[in-house]
Write a protein that holds these residues in place. Structure first.
Motif, PDB file in Angstrom:
ATOM      1  N   VAL A  22      27.264  -9.292  -6.699  1.00 24.74           N
ATOM      2  CA  VAL A  22      27.388  -9.618  -5.252  1.00 24.74           C
ATOM      3  C   VAL A  22      28.324  -8.806  -4.685  1.00 24.74           C
ATOM      4  O   VAL A  22      28.457  -8.493  -3.513  1.00 24.74           O
ATOM      5  N   ALA A  23      29.761  -8.624  -5.320  1.00 28.48           N
ATOM      6  CA  ALA A  23      30.584  -7.544  -4.884  1.00 28.48           C
ATOM      7  C   ALA A  23      30.093  -6.251  -4.225  1.00 28.48           C
ATOM      8  O   ALA A  23      30.329  -5.712  -3.302  1.00 28.48           O
ATOM      9  N   GLY A  24      29.371  -5.959  -5.498  1.00 34.42           N
ATOM     10  CA  GLY A  24      28.719  -4.667  -5.414  1.00 34.42           C
ATOM     11  C   GLY A  24      27.763  -4.538  -4.087  1.00 34.42           C
ATOM     12  O   GLY A  24      27.798  -3.507  -3.446  1.00 34.42           O
ATOM     13  N   GLU A  25      27.067  -5.479  -3.906  1.00 29.07           N
ATOM     14  CA  GLU A  25      26.205  -5.571  -2.699  1.00 29.07           C
ATOM     15  C   GLU A  25      26.782  -5.508  -1.302  1.00 29.07           C
ATOM     16  O   GLU A  25      26.449  -4.828  -0.508  1.00 29.07           O
ATOM     17  N   ASP A  81      26.124  -1.816 -12.392  1.00 25.88           N
ATOM     18  CA  ASP A  81      27.270  -2.808 -12.012  1.00 25.88           C
ATOM     19  C   ASP A  81      28.444  -2.003 -12.565  1.00 25.88           C
ATOM     20  O   ASP A  81      29.486  -2.356 -11.672  1.00 25.88           O
ATOM     21  N   THR A  82      28.488  -1.330 -13.423  1.00 22.90           N
ATOM     22  CA  THR A  82      29.727  -0.699 -14.334  1.00 22.90           C
ATOM     23  C   THR A  82      30.254   0.114 -13.075  1.00 22.90           C
ATOM     24  O   THR A  82      31.494   0.526 -12.770  1.00 22.90           O
ATOM     25  N   ALA A  83      29.146   1.169 -12.605  1.00 22.92           N
ATOM     26  CA  ALA A  83      29.369   2.132 -11.604  1.00 22.92           C
ATOM     27  C   ALA A  83      30.243   1.637 -10.385  1.00 22.92           C
ATOM     28  O   ALA A  83      31.225   2.086  -9.876  1.00 22.92           O
ATOM     29  N   ARG A  86      33.530   0.537 -11.144  1.00 27.27           N
ATOM     30  CA  ARG A  86      34.575   1.901 -11.183  1.00 27.27           C
ATOM     31  C   ARG A  86      34.724   2.333  -9.948  1.00 27.27           C
ATOM     32  O   ARG A  86      35.315   3.508  -9.960  1.00 27.27           O
ATOM     33  N   ARG A  87      34.099   1.955  -8.730  1.00 31.69           N
ATOM     34  CA  ARG A  87      34.218   2.583  -7.650  1.00 31.69           C
ATOM     35  C   ARG A  87      33.522   3.833  -7.640  1.00 31.69           C
ATOM     36  O   ARG A  87      34.034   4.919  -6.727  1.00 31.69           O
ATOM     37  N   LEU A  88      32.342   4.200  -8.404  1.00 29.58           N
ATOM     38  CA  LEU A  88      31.647   5.507  -8.294  1.00 29.58           C
ATOM     39  C   LEU A  88      30.622   5.141  -7.112  1.00 29.58           C
ATOM     40  O   LEU A  88      30.243   4.148  -6.714  1.00 29.58           O
ATOM     41  N   ASN A  89      30.011   6.149  -6.978  1.00 29.67           N
ATOM     42  CA  ASN A  89      28.827   6.181  -6.121  1.00 29.67           C
ATOM     43  C   ASN A  89      27.644   6.975  -6.290  1.00 29.67           C
ATOM     44  O   ASN A  89      26.645   7.268  -5.568  1.00 29.67           O
ATOM     45  N   ALA A  90      27.501   7.569  -7.493  1.00 23.98           N
ATOM     46  CA  ALA A  90      26.205   7.933  -7.959  1.00 23.98           C
ATOM     47  C   ALA A  90      25.934   7.849  -9.494  1.00 23.98           C
ATOM     48  O   ALA A  90      27.115   7.977 -10.235  1.00 23.98           O
ATOM     49  N   VAL A  91      24.656   7.834  -9.770  1.00 22.15           N
ATOM     50  CA  VAL A  91      24.350   7.655 -11.265  1.00 22.15           C
ATOM     51  C   VAL A  91      23.363   8.720 -11.635  1.00 22.15           C
ATOM     52  O   VAL A  91      22.480   9.014 -10.681  1.00 22.15           O
ATOM     53  N   VAL A  92      23.623   9.559 -12.510  1.00 25.89           N
ATOM     54  CA  VAL A  92      22.646  10.855 -12.834  1.00 25.89           C
ATOM     55  C   VAL A  92      21.961  10.388 -14.177  1.00 25.89           C
ATOM     56  O   VAL A  92      22.281  10.369 -15.335  1.00 25.89           O
ATOM     57  N   HIS A 135      20.177   1.868  -4.892  1.00 27.28           N
ATOM     58  CA  HIS A 135      20.385   2.165  -3.712  1.00 27.28           C
ATOM     59  C   HIS A 135      20.805   0.680  -3.059  1.00 27.28           C
ATOM     60  O   HIS A 135      21.484   0.550  -2.130  1.00 27.28           O
ATOM     61  N   ALA A 136      20.140  -0.443  -3.785  1.00 23.70           N
ATOM     62  CA  ALA A 136      20.833  -1.595  -3.250  1.00 23.70           C
ATOM     63  C   ALA A 136      22.482  -2.017  -3.417  1.00 23.70           C
ATOM     64  O   ALA A 136      22.933  -2.700  -2.960  1.00 23.70           O
ATOM     65  N   ARG A 137      23.046  -1.094  -4.459  1.00 21.05           N
ATOM     66  CA  ARG A 137      24.233  -1.366  -4.532  1.00 21.05           C
ATOM     67  C   ARG A 137      24.981  -0.036  -4.136  1.00 21.05           C
ATOM     68  O   ARG A 137      26.207   0.235  -4.178  1.00 21.05           O
ATOM     69  N   GLY A 138      24.515   0.660  -3.022  1.00 20.63           N
ATOM     70  CA  GLY A 138      25.136   1.782  -2.517  1.00 20.63           C
ATOM     71  C   GLY A 138      25.625   2.987  -3.341  1.00 20.63           C
ATOM     72  O   GLY A 138      26.219   3.742  -3.240  1.00 20.63           O
ATOM     73  N   LEU A 139      24.735   3.209  -4.331  1.00 17.33           N
ATOM     74  CA  LEU A 139      24.810   4.388  -5.425  1.00 17.33           C
ATOM     75  C   LEU A 139      23.676   5.297  -5.122  1.00 17.33           C
ATOM     76  O   LEU A 139      22.605   4.741  -4.776  1.00 17.33           O
ATOM     77  N   GLU A 140      23.925   6.699  -5.065  1.00 19.42           N
ATOM     78  CA  GLU A 140      22.906   7.348  -5.210  1.00 19.42           C
ATOM     79  C   GLU A 140      22.302   7.681  -6.621  1.00 19.42           C
ATOM     80  O   GLU A 140      23.093   7.147  -7.759  1.00 19.42           O
ATOM     81  N   LEU A 141      20.996   7.834  -6.711  1.00 16.42           N
ATOM     82  CA  LEU A 141      20.255   7.948  -8.081  1.00 16.42           C
ATOM     83  C   LEU A 141      19.795   9.504  -8.161  1.00 16.42           C
ATOM     84  O   LEU A 141      18.777   9.925  -7.349  1.00 16.42           O
ATOM     85  N   HIS A 142      20.341  10.249  -9.117  1.00 15.54           N
ATOM     86  CA  HIS A 142      20.070  11.591  -9.313  1.00 15.54           C
ATOM     87  C   HIS A 142      19.037  11.782 -10.519  1.00 15.54           C
ATOM     88  O   HIS A 142      19.579  11.141 -11.578  1.00 15.54           O
ATOM     89  N   ALA A 143      18.043  12.330 -10.427  1.00 12.11           N
ATOM     90  CA  ALA A 143      17.050  12.126 -11.533  1.00 12.11           C
ATOM     91  C   ALA A 143      17.366  13.404 -12.430  1.00 12.11           C
ATOM     92  O   ALA A 143      17.216  14.477 -12.109  1.00 12.11           O
ATOM     93  N   TRP A 144      17.853  13.208 -13.464  1.00  9.50           N
ATOM     94  CA  TRP A 144      18.223  14.093 -14.593  1.00  9.50           C
ATOM     95  C   TRP A 144      16.993  14.656 -15.363  1.00  9.50           C
ATOM     96  O   TRP A 144      16.498  13.912 -16.208  1.00  9.50           O
ATOM     97  N   PHE A 145      16.452  15.940 -15.244  1.00 12.12           N
ATOM     98  CA  PHE A 145      15.644  16.359 -16.050  1.00 12.12           C
ATOM     99  C   PHE A 145      15.953  17.622 -17.027  1.00 12.12           C
ATOM    100  O   PHE A 145      16.912  18.217 -16.881  1.00 12.12           O
ATOM    101  N   ASN A 146      15.385  17.556 -18.108  1.00 14.32           N
ATOM    102  CA  ASN A 146      15.544  18.596 -19.263  1.00 14.32           C
ATOM    103  C   ASN A 146      14.407  19.472 -19.230  1.00 14.32           C
ATOM    104  O   ASN A 146      13.186  19.096 -19.799  1.00 14.32           O
TER     105      ASN A 146
END
Length: 419
Positions: A22-25, A81-83, A86-92, A135-146
């Motif tokens: 809720v706080a994250g949203e 939610d961990t991100a 921790r006041r992060l803004n992107a998950v890779v 995106h619902a949490r204000g986080l960017e989502l970066h798609a990580w490929f090998n």
């Protein structure tokens, strides 16, 4: 990434972060509206605050294979939610760890790290869910490929029967206990691009992300056998190393252009090993004595990609402490800052959170303030626009409080990413 731990994400960590959604949203709404203040209270302040979420060998997520779809989803949400906490803004998020997929790909099989069996449908769409929930949490989502790693073993018969590597055995090279696609084959480069870009077409990912694996890290006494490809395609090059670098350049240049065509506005980033070349090898290299040099050993001229503008962001893995003799954080950050200066390429520093509090690491990593000092030092260089932490498991468990110290010292509120 270069280093992997084995400690599983625990139910305790997930539980400790329960109730943050809720706080994250609410924060996400402020960030989308541009009202979240930055460091020092200014709304215009932006910086990248990311974490890698690794799936290979179930490093971060899922915590093990064979979880139900609901359990997998719950663990993924807990990481997001961990991100937020921790006041992060992107998950890779690693979505193609071994020539497989964490989305319903028409090109490659479902990843074994979901169900335990390569090719088995997990009953949900992890990448689609990750994009939507991030995106619902204000986080960017970066798609990580090998791009080129096919398997963490060398037995093609263990791959699903219709795996492209089994249909095209001439594409693969066993090396160092793993299977790789051969970067020297034009048909391989075209295929891996098609496979990765399928995800970009389907989902509004904020960035495409590659890590440090191009040609594999050297293994003593072994040879990456691409002699036939070099004989066929290497004419005009001074040596095989120059040809290999050109192959990697082609991949980066080609997919960069295709990303902009498929989904304009999606960034393209690379997270290389932290040393391009040592100064002893090249006067323009860093004042380091690293045993691996990206240009020479992985055949990846990362500095060239910055200068040519083929990438939008670079996240060098500066995974050493301040004062480390062979590769000093305090020497590498200014080198990378100088490298990106005036190019328009965003520089984020990759941070070795996984080392913090690990008793096997040198004494500086036992000090919870070491990572905070990294951010203080990097803050002296305006080219540094943020940091990314390896990896999600440690962001949550925070073995010695290093991540909490970073948040307390440097992240008073959430902010928007630079782009």
């Amino acid at each position: 990434m270069t280093h992997f731990g084995r400690r599983a994400f625990t139910a305790t960590a997930a539980g400790a972060l329960a109730g943050l959604t809720v706080a994250g949203e609410a924060l996400a709404g402020e960030i989308r509206a541009g009202r979240a203040p930055g460091r020092g209270g200014g709304a215009a302040c932006r910086e990248f605050r990311g974490m890698w979420l690794a799936t290979v060998t179930n490093r971060d997520w899922p915590s093990r294979t064979g979880l139900t779809a609901a359990q997998q989803r719950a663990e993924l949400i807990a990481h997001l939610d961990t991100a937020v906490a921790r006041r992060l803004n992107a998950v890779v998020l690693q979505v193609r760890p071994t020539a497989d997929a964490l989305w319903p790909s028409p090109h490659e099989p479902w990843s074994q790290y979901l169900t335990g069996t390569q090719g088995r449908n997990p009953g949900w769409d992890p990448l689609g869910t990750a994009v939507r929930e991030a995106h619902a949490r204000g986080l960017e989502l970066h798609a990580w490929f090998n791009p080129y790693r096919v398997a963490m073993h060398t037995d093609p018969s263990r791959l699903v029967a219709d795996h492209p590597a089994r249909l095209h055995p001439e594409w693969i090279v066993p090396y160092g206990g793993k299977l790789y696609y051969n970067p020297g084959l034009p048909e391989v480069r075209a295929f891996v691009q098609d496979a990765m870009l399928d995800a970009v077409r389907r989902y509004p990912v904020d960035a495409v992300h590659f890590d440090d694996y191009f040609y594999p890290y050297p293994v003593a006494g072994q040879t990456f056998d691409d002699a036939a490809a070099f004989a066929r395609y290497g004419g005009g090059f001074a040596d095989r190393a120059a040809w290999r670098r050109d192959n990697t350049d082609r991949l980066i240049r080609e997919i960069s252009g295709r990303i902009k065509t498929v989904r304009p506005g999606t960034a393209f980033g690379i997270s290389p090993f932290g040393v391009w070349r040592n100064k002893a090898t090249d006067p323009e290299g860093s004042d380091t004595r690293a045993g691996v040099q990206t240009y020479d050993d992985l055949h990846a001229d990362t500095r060239k990609w910055v200068r040519e503008g083929w990438i939008d962001q670079i996240i060098p893995q500066v995974y050493w402490n301040i004062g480390f003799a062979a590769a000093d954080y305090a020497k590498l950050v200014p080198w990378w800052s100088e490298t990106v200066r005036g190019t328009g390429v965003d520089l984020y520093i990759g941070e070795a959170l996984y080392k913090a509090g690990d008793p096997a690491q040198p004494a500086p990593w036992q000090d919870p303030a070491e990572l905070s000092r990294h951010l203080t030092l990097a803050g002296e260089y305006p080219e540094v626009r943020g940091h990314c932490y390896f990896s999600a498991k440690e962001v949550g468990t925070d073995r010695n409080g290093a991540m909490a110290r970073v948040v307390a010292d440097h992240y008073p509120t959430r902010v928007r990413p630079p782009r």
